[in-house]
Design an enzyme around this catalytic site. Structure first.
Site, PDB file in Angstrom:
ATOM      1  N   ASN A 177      12.015   8.401  12.219  1.00 62.30           N
ATOM      2  CA  ASN A 177      10.784   8.533  12.253  1.00 62.30           C
ATOM      3  C   ASN A 177      10.415   9.125  13.856  1.00 62.30           C
ATOM      4  O   ASN A 177      11.212   9.295  14.503  1.00 62.30           O
ATOM      5  CB  ASN A 177       9.998   6.650  12.319  1.00 62.30           C
ATOM      6  CG  ASN A 177       8.508   7.152  12.121  1.00 62.30           C
ATOM      7  OD1 ASN A 177       8.356   8.057  10.963  1.00 62.30           O
ATOM      8  ND2 ASN A 177       7.857   6.294  12.881  1.00 62.30           N
TER       9      ASN A 177
ATOM     10  N   THR B 124      -5.059  -0.950  -2.214  1.00 62.45           N
ATOM     11  CA  THR B 124      -4.629   0.776  -2.399  1.00 62.45           C
ATOM     12  C   THR B 124      -5.373   0.671  -0.893  1.00 62.45           C
ATOM     13  O   THR B 124      -6.222  -0.362  -0.062  1.00 62.45           O
ATOM     14  CB  THR B 124      -4.980   1.831  -2.616  1.00 62.45           C
ATOM     15  OG1 THR B 124      -4.142   2.964  -2.124  1.00 62.45           O
ATOM     16  CG2 THR B 124      -6.344   1.869  -2.824  1.00 62.45           C
TER      17      THR B 124
ATOM     18  N   ASP C  23       5.347  -2.197  -4.711  1.00 61.87           N
ATOM     19  CA  ASP C  23       5.484  -0.739  -4.115  1.00 61.87           C
ATOM     20  C   ASP C  23       6.999  -0.942  -3.742  1.00 61.87           C
ATOM     21  O   ASP C  23       7.584   0.488  -4.720  1.00 61.87           O
ATOM     22  CB  ASP C  23       5.063  -0.570  -2.590  1.00 61.87           C
ATOM     23  CG  ASP C  23       3.294   0.053  -2.763  1.00 61.87           C
ATOM     24  OD1 ASP C  23       3.120   0.607  -4.264  1.00 61.87           O
ATOM     25  OD2 ASP C  23       2.958  -0.573  -2.105  1.00 61.87           O
TER      26      ASP C  23
ATOM     27  N   LYS D  56      -4.249  -3.699   1.883  1.00 63.80           N
ATOM     28  CA  LYS D  56      -2.715  -3.394   2.153  1.00 63.80           C
ATOM     29  C   LYS D  56      -2.636  -4.280   2.832  1.00 63.80           C
ATOM     30  O   LYS D  56      -1.909  -5.689   2.860  1.00 63.80           O
ATOM     31  CB  LYS D  56      -1.910  -2.540   1.686  1.00 63.80           C
ATOM     32  CG  LYS D  56      -2.097  -1.757   0.643  1.00 63.80           C
ATOM     33  CD  LYS D  56      -0.581  -0.404   0.712  1.00 63.80           C
ATOM     34  CE  LYS D  56      -0.330  -0.263  -0.816  1.00 63.80           C
ATOM     35  NZ  LYS D  56      -0.011   1.022  -0.437  1.00 63.80           N
TER      36      LYS D  56
HETATM   37  P1  NAP Z   1       1.603   5.488   6.603  1.00 59.69           P
HETATM   38  O1  NAP Z   1       1.488   3.978   6.645  1.00 59.69           O
HETATM   39  O2  NAP Z   1       0.480   5.806   7.910  1.00 59.69           O
HETATM   40  O3  NAP Z   1       3.076   6.209   7.505  1.00 59.69           O
HETATM   41  C1  NAP Z   1       3.345   7.442   7.847  1.00 59.69           C
HETATM   42  C2  NAP Z   1       4.123   7.211   7.551  1.00 59.69           C
HETATM   43  O4  NAP Z   1       4.776   9.656   8.462  1.00 59.69           O
HETATM   44  C3  NAP Z   1       4.768   7.277   9.269  1.00 59.69           C
HETATM   45  O5  NAP Z   1       5.846   6.836  10.087  1.00 59.69           O
HETATM   46  C4  NAP Z   1       4.343   8.477  10.192  1.00 59.69           C
HETATM   47  O6  NAP Z   1       4.981   8.418  11.835  1.00 59.69           O
HETATM   48  C5  NAP Z   1       4.893   9.318   9.400  1.00 59.69           C
HETATM   49  N1  NAP Z   1       4.243  10.921  10.085  1.00 59.69           N
HETATM   50  C6  NAP Z   1       2.594  10.050   9.745  1.00 59.69           C
HETATM   51  N2  NAP Z   1       2.558  12.178  10.467  1.00 59.69           N
HETATM   52  C7  NAP Z   1       3.587  13.156  10.697  1.00 59.69           C
HETATM   53  C8  NAP Z   1       3.848  14.458  10.960  1.00 59.69           C
HETATM   54  N3  NAP Z   1       2.506  14.953  10.531  1.00 59.69           N
HETATM   55  N4  NAP Z   1       4.827  14.305  11.475  1.00 59.69           N
HETATM   56  C9  NAP Z   1       6.060  13.563  11.165  1.00 59.69           C
HETATM   57  N5  NAP Z   1       5.443  11.996  10.458  1.00 59.69           N
HETATM   58  C10 NAP Z   1       4.826  12.019  10.442  1.00 59.69           C
HETATM   59  O7  NAP Z   1       1.571   5.966   5.148  1.00 59.69           O
HETATM   60  P2  NAP Z   1       2.188   5.179   4.147  1.00 59.69           P
HETATM   61  O8  NAP Z   1       0.966   4.679   3.361  1.00 59.69           O
HETATM   62  O9  NAP Z   1       3.537   4.237   4.241  1.00 59.69           O
HETATM   63  O10 NAP Z   1       2.160   6.601   2.749  1.00 59.69           O
HETATM   64  C11 NAP Z   1       3.602   7.275   3.842  1.00 59.69           C
HETATM   65  C12 NAP Z   1       3.434   8.844   2.514  1.00 59.69           C
HETATM   66  O11 NAP Z   1       4.150   7.756   0.731  1.00 59.69           O
HETATM   67  C13 NAP Z   1       1.954   9.190   1.830  1.00 59.69           C
HETATM   68  O12 NAP Z   1       1.882  10.441   1.654  1.00 59.69           O
HETATM   69  C14 NAP Z   1       1.924   8.389   0.936  1.00 59.69           C
HETATM   70  O13 NAP Z   1       0.847   8.870  -0.043  1.00 59.69           O
HETATM   71  C15 NAP Z   1       2.940   8.553   0.108  1.00 59.69           C
HETATM   72  N6  NAP Z   1       2.548   6.967  -0.740  1.00 59.69           N
HETATM   73  C16 NAP Z   1       3.463   7.472  -1.940  1.00 59.69           C
HETATM   74  C17 NAP Z   1       3.025   5.868  -3.034  1.00 59.69           C
HETATM   75  C18 NAP Z   1       4.057   6.650  -4.786  1.00 59.69           C
HETATM   76  O14 NAP Z   1       3.392   5.491  -5.239  1.00 59.69           O
HETATM   77  N7  NAP Z   1       4.646   7.370  -4.569  1.00 59.69           N
HETATM   78  C19 NAP Z   1       2.965   4.839  -2.546  1.00 59.69           C
HETATM   79  C20 NAP Z   1       2.644   4.457  -1.794  1.00 59.69           C
HETATM   80  C21 NAP Z   1       2.290   6.059  -0.226  1.00 59.69           C
HETATM   81  P3  NAP Z   1       4.171   7.596  13.078  1.00 59.69           P
HETATM   82  O15 NAP Z   1       4.750   6.332  12.992  1.00 59.69           O
HETATM   83  O16 NAP Z   1       5.247   8.222  13.963  1.00 59.69           O
HETATM   84  O17 NAP Z   1       2.838   7.715  13.078  1.00 59.69           O
END
Ligand code: NAP
Length: 275
Positions: A158, A69, A109, A73
């Site tokens: 996005n 995690t 995932d 990753k």
């Molecule tokens: P990440 O790689 O950091 O990506 C985050 C994304 O959200 C990016 O596209 C970012 O945009 C956008 N973002 C961040 N802050 C924002 C804001 N204030 N307004 C608008 N867009 C915003 O994160 P990730 O690992 O993909 O995780 C994303 C979400 O999925 C998290 O909430 C995480 O907890 C959840 N998740 C859940 C699972 C599950 O099993 N349920 C698994 C993995 C992740 P930019 O590209 O512009 O920076």
């Protein structure tokens, strides 16, 4: 109570940092106990400097495997002996299988997300119009798996346009960059941004409530809080909704299947984490 470990019991672990509050130990240990898998699952909080040594330990200690995690990753693939085509395409590994000392990197995932859609919501992405909010690691896994499941269109919305373009490529011909208005005509809307999660963004939604309608399925990958502003808005508009717990459970189930060859008891795992 978990069975007492014996001389043959193998260890599976979550490598990440801080990782301490993960639900994975409960999900995995519940399944191992039910299936009679002679293993225990623990969290090894792993800082970046120690990642290579931790991965080598999977081989040295004959561990069953490891879940990977944040923040490892992307980096961990280079430490594996082999990486599956899906994980290679996503540039992210969330599961390492120890196949007789050979470390194989997988990504569960995306398959976990689609499995949750199908099993929990009865939603088949084939032929459907999908909108994904976000273009990070989770979004990419969702985008690629929706396309692989036959979605008609996968629209990426996005904040950063360059990341949106890169993520949309993962959906091939059916992928494109879109705008929030695209959600209005989508069959499926997925929030893969952290907006709405517990903490400073909890009172916010990444999408205007006006775009939701009855007949839609809306999934928020966030599961803390259980119900985000986005899910409440979507439900008020008549959409069917689910949080990210289903994805978390089904991606763990897929890891258990990879490591043990057995089908995980998803209903039992869900009740073990309190839903
Ligand atoms: P990440 O790689 O950091 O990506 C985050 C994304 O959200 C990016 O596209 C970012 O945009 C956008 N973002 C961040 N802050 C924002 C804001 N204030 N307004 C608008 N867009 C915003 O994160 P990730 O690992 O993909 O995780 C994303 C979400 O999925 C998290 O909430 C995480 O907890 C959840 N998740 C859940 C699972 C599950 O099993 N349920 C698994 C993995 C992740 P930019 O590209 O512009 O920076």
């Amino acid at each position: 109570m978990l069975p007492m470990p014996t001389g043959t019991t193998r260890v599976a672990a979550l490598l990440g940092y801080p990782a301490t509050y993960s639900l994975s130990p409960v999900l995995h240990n519940t399944a191992y106990q039910h299936l009679g898998v002679d293993a225990v699952y623990v969290v090894f909080p792993t800082k970046t400097d120690h990642l290579a040594a931790a991965v080598e330990s999977i081989r040295v200690l004959n561990m069953l495997g490891a879940s990977i995690t944040i923040p490892h990753k992307e980096a961990v693939g280079a430490l594996c002996d082999e990486v599956t085509p899906v994980a290679q395409r996503l540039g992210a590994v969330n599961c390492i299988a120890n196949v007789d000392g050979r470390l194989v990197g997988h990504n569960t995932d995306g398959s976990g997300f689609v499995r949750a859609l199908q099993a929990d919501l009865g939603f088949d992405p084939a032929g459907k119009r999908c909108v994904v909010l976000g273009a990070g690691g989770a979004a990419k896994a969702v985008i690629a798996s929706l396309a692989a499941s036959g979605a008609d269109e996968v629209v990426v919305v996005n904040r950063s346009a360059d990341r949106a373009r890169e993520a949309a490529l993962l959906a091939g011909d059916g992928g494109r960059v879109g705008v929030p208005e695209d959600a209005g005509s989508a069959d499926l809307v997925v929030n893969a941004t952290p907006v709405g999660m517990v903490g400073e963004w909890e009172e916010r939604s990444p999408l205007d409530a006006a775009y939701f309608r009855s007949g839609q399925v809306v999934v928020d990958l966030i599961y803390k809080p259980e119900r985000t502003v986005l899910l409440n808005d979507a439900e008020r508009a008549g959409a069917r909704v689910a949080n990210g717990l289903g994805m978390l459970i089904h991606q763990a189930a897929e890891q258990i299947r990879i490591w043990s060859g057995k089908d995980a008891p998803v209903a039992l795992m869900r009740s073990a984490v309190g839903e």
